[in-house]
Write a protein that holds these residues in place. Structure first.
Motif, PDB file in Angstrom:
ATOM      1  N   LEU A  66      62.580  61.669   8.190  1.00  0.00           N
ATOM      2  CA  LEU A  66      63.657  62.343   8.145  1.00  0.00           C
ATOM      3  C   LEU A  66      64.440  61.936   6.891  1.00  0.00           C
ATOM      4  N   THR A  67      65.508  62.529   6.345  1.00  0.00           N
ATOM      5  CA  THR A  67      66.389  62.160   5.435  1.00  0.00           C
ATOM      6  C   THR A  67      67.621  61.935   6.184  1.00  0.00           C
ATOM      7  N   ASP A  68      68.216  60.868   5.934  1.00  0.00           N
ATOM      8  CA  ASP A  68      69.412  60.685   6.753  1.00  0.00           C
ATOM      9  C   ASP A  68      70.533  60.178   5.592  1.00  0.00           C
ATOM     10  N   GLY A  69      70.996  61.202   4.679  1.00  0.00           N
ATOM     11  CA  GLY A  69      71.592  61.084   3.455  1.00  0.00           C
ATOM     12  C   GLY A  69      70.935  59.986   2.347  1.00  0.00           C
ATOM     13  N   PRO A  70      71.400  59.009   2.029  1.00  0.00           N
ATOM     14  CA  PRO A  70      70.536  58.126   1.088  1.00  0.00           C
ATOM     15  C   PRO A  70      69.366  57.479   1.853  1.00  0.00           C
ATOM     16  N   ASP A  71      69.198  57.285   3.100  1.00  0.00           N
ATOM     17  CA  ASP A  71      68.284  56.514   3.589  1.00  0.00           C
ATOM     18  C   ASP A  71      67.266  57.512   4.299  1.00  0.00           C
ATOM     19  N   ARG A  72      66.141  56.959   4.781  1.00  0.00           N
ATOM     20  CA  ARG A  72      65.044  57.693   5.382  1.00  0.00           C
ATOM     21  C   ARG A  72      65.086  57.162   6.563  1.00  0.00           C
ATOM     22  N   ARG A  94      52.124  53.304   7.084  1.00  0.00           N
ATOM     23  CA  ARG A  94      51.847  52.828   5.755  1.00  0.00           C
ATOM     24  C   ARG A  94      52.192  54.139   4.697  1.00  0.00           C
ATOM     25  N   ARG A  95      51.607  55.111   5.241  1.00  0.00           N
ATOM     26  CA  ARG A  95      51.651  56.388   4.214  1.00  0.00           C
ATOM     27  C   ARG A  95      53.042  56.885   4.220  1.00  0.00           C
ATOM     28  N   ALA A  96      53.778  56.750   5.449  1.00  0.00           N
ATOM     29  CA  ALA A  96      55.282  57.173   5.440  1.00  0.00           C
ATOM     30  C   ALA A  96      56.098  56.317   4.672  1.00  0.00           C
ATOM     31  N   LEU A  97      55.895  55.214   4.840  1.00  0.00           N
ATOM     32  CA  LEU A  97      56.730  54.051   3.941  1.00  0.00           C
ATOM     33  C   LEU A  97      56.321  54.106   2.548  1.00  0.00           C
ATOM     34  N   GLU A  98      55.450  54.744   2.128  1.00  0.00           N
ATOM     35  CA  GLU A  98      55.204  54.908   0.579  1.00  0.00           C
ATOM     36  C   GLU A  98      56.010  55.988   0.218  1.00  0.00           C
ATOM     37  N   LEU A  99      56.306  56.931   0.758  1.00  0.00           N
ATOM     38  CA  LEU A  99      57.153  58.118   0.406  1.00  0.00           C
ATOM     39  C   LEU A  99      58.684  57.495   0.623  1.00  0.00           C
ATOM     40  N   CYS A 100      58.954  56.406   1.173  1.00  0.00           N
ATOM     41  CA  CYS A 100      60.181  55.780   1.278  1.00  0.00           C
ATOM     42  C   CYS A 100      60.637  55.023   0.123  1.00  0.00           C
ATOM     43  N   GLU A 101      59.578  54.909  -0.753  1.00  0.00           N
ATOM     44  CA  GLU A 101      60.000  53.845  -1.825  1.00  0.00           C
ATOM     45  C   GLU A 101      61.436  53.807  -2.344  1.00  0.00           C
ATOM     46  N   GLY A 102      62.223  52.856  -2.729  1.00  0.00           N
ATOM     47  CA  GLY A 102      63.323  52.819  -3.340  1.00  0.00           C
ATOM     48  C   GLY A 102      64.571  53.416  -2.443  1.00  0.00           C
ATOM     49  N   HIS A 112      60.053  46.915  23.199  1.00  0.00           N
ATOM     50  CA  HIS A 112      58.849  45.912  23.384  1.00  0.00           C
ATOM     51  C   HIS A 112      57.917  46.425  22.016  1.00  0.00           C
ATOM     52  N   LEU A 113      58.206  47.242  21.280  1.00  0.00           N
ATOM     53  CA  LEU A 113      57.568  47.542  20.104  1.00  0.00           C
ATOM     54  C   LEU A 113      58.257  46.959  18.915  1.00  0.00           C
ATOM     55  N   ALA A 114      58.995  46.271  18.977  1.00  0.00           N
ATOM     56  CA  ALA A 114      60.008  45.680  17.701  1.00  0.00           C
ATOM     57  C   ALA A 114      58.985  44.806  16.991  1.00  0.00           C
ATOM     58  N   GLY A 115      58.058  44.096  17.554  1.00  0.00           N
ATOM     59  CA  GLY A 115      57.280  43.243  16.727  1.00  0.00           C
ATOM     60  C   GLY A 115      56.264  43.934  15.931  1.00  0.00           C
ATOM     61  N   TRP A 116      55.940  45.121  16.417  1.00  0.00           N
ATOM     62  CA  TRP A 116      54.814  45.708  15.866  1.00  0.00           C
ATOM     63  C   TRP A 116      55.662  46.395  14.621  1.00  0.00           C
ATOM     64  N   TYR A 117      56.753  46.825  14.623  1.00  0.00           N
ATOM     65  CA  TYR A 117      57.485  47.304  13.399  1.00  0.00           C
ATOM     66  C   TYR A 117      57.565  46.224  12.590  1.00  0.00           C
ATOM     67  N   ALA A 118      58.123  45.243  13.054  1.00  0.00           N
ATOM     68  CA  ALA A 118      58.343  44.064  12.095  1.00  0.00           C
ATOM     69  C   ALA A 118      56.939  43.867  10.990  1.00  0.00           C
ATOM     70  N   ARG A 119      55.737  44.243  11.513  1.00  0.00           N
ATOM     71  CA  ARG A 119      54.804  44.118  10.531  1.00  0.00           C
ATOM     72  C   ARG A 119      54.922  44.775   9.346  1.00  0.00           C
ATOM     73  N   PHE A 120      55.794  45.824   9.486  1.00  0.00           N
ATOM     74  CA  PHE A 120      55.872  46.622   8.202  1.00  0.00           C
ATOM     75  C   PHE A 120      57.390  46.343   7.620  1.00  0.00           C
ATOM     76  N   GLY A 121      57.853  45.171   7.755  1.00  0.00           N
ATOM     77  CA  GLY A 121      58.991  45.053   7.135  1.00  0.00           C
ATOM     78  C   GLY A 121      60.371  45.317   7.717  1.00  0.00           C
ATOM     79  N   PHE A 122      60.442  45.635   8.955  1.00  0.00           N
ATOM     80  CA  PHE A 122      61.511  46.131   9.669  1.00  0.00           C
ATOM     81  C   PHE A 122      62.399  44.894  10.433  1.00  0.00           C
TER      82      PHE A 122
END
Length: 143
Positions: A66-72, A94-102, A112-122
């Motif tokens: 989703l688009t949240d103003g300037p953020d995704r 990975r595919r979604a994050l490619e579209l979020c570049e910038g 309990h999934l925070a560590g999984w998302y951390a793998r993607f830089g969150f």
């Protein structure tokens, strides 16, 4: 054989959208026993993009961007029981994050999934909160 797809919600054939929404309900409402309005109106926003993986005719995993103003914002990450542990949701991320570049990307992760998302830089970006009785944490991935 797994195939990966993405498209604006408005461009999806009705049966594809139905299969995506069905998986989300199966995971978030039925499996997690949370009676909540899964259809929150955000899927029909003009900039909403659905990502999904199919295994034959079945939707194996899905997420939305989703688009949240300037953020995704990434959300509704769901994987069918039969596809878990196979990297399917990770490939969709990975595919979604490619579209979020910038752009800064936000999500609300089940705690309990925070560590999984951390793998993607969150990283956690606020205190834990309850959503539909499940602990969640806000997370952010900055540019």
């Amino acid at each position: 054989m797994l195939e990966y797809h993405s498209a604006p919600t408005a461009d999806l054939p009705a049966l594809t959208l139905y299969a995506i929404l069905r998986l989300r309900v199966d995971v978030f409402v039925v499996e997690q026993e949370c009676a909540y309005p899964e259809l929150d109106g955000r899927d029909v926003e003009p900039t909403a993009i659905q990502f999904w993986a199919t295994d034959g005719t079945e939707v194996a995993a899905t997420l939305r961007l989703l688009t949240d103003g300037p953020d995704r914002r990434i959300g509704r990450v769901a994987t069918a029981v039969s596809a878990r542990g196979k990297g399917v949701a990770a490939e969709l991320m990975r595919r979604a994050l490619e579209l979020c570049e910038g752009h800064t990307v936000r999500l609300d992760a089940q705690a309990h999934l925070a560590g999984w998302y951390a793998r993607f830089g969150f990283a956690t970006d606020g205190p834990e909160f309850l959503e539909d009785g499940i602990p969640h944490v806000p997370m952010i991935r900055t540019v």
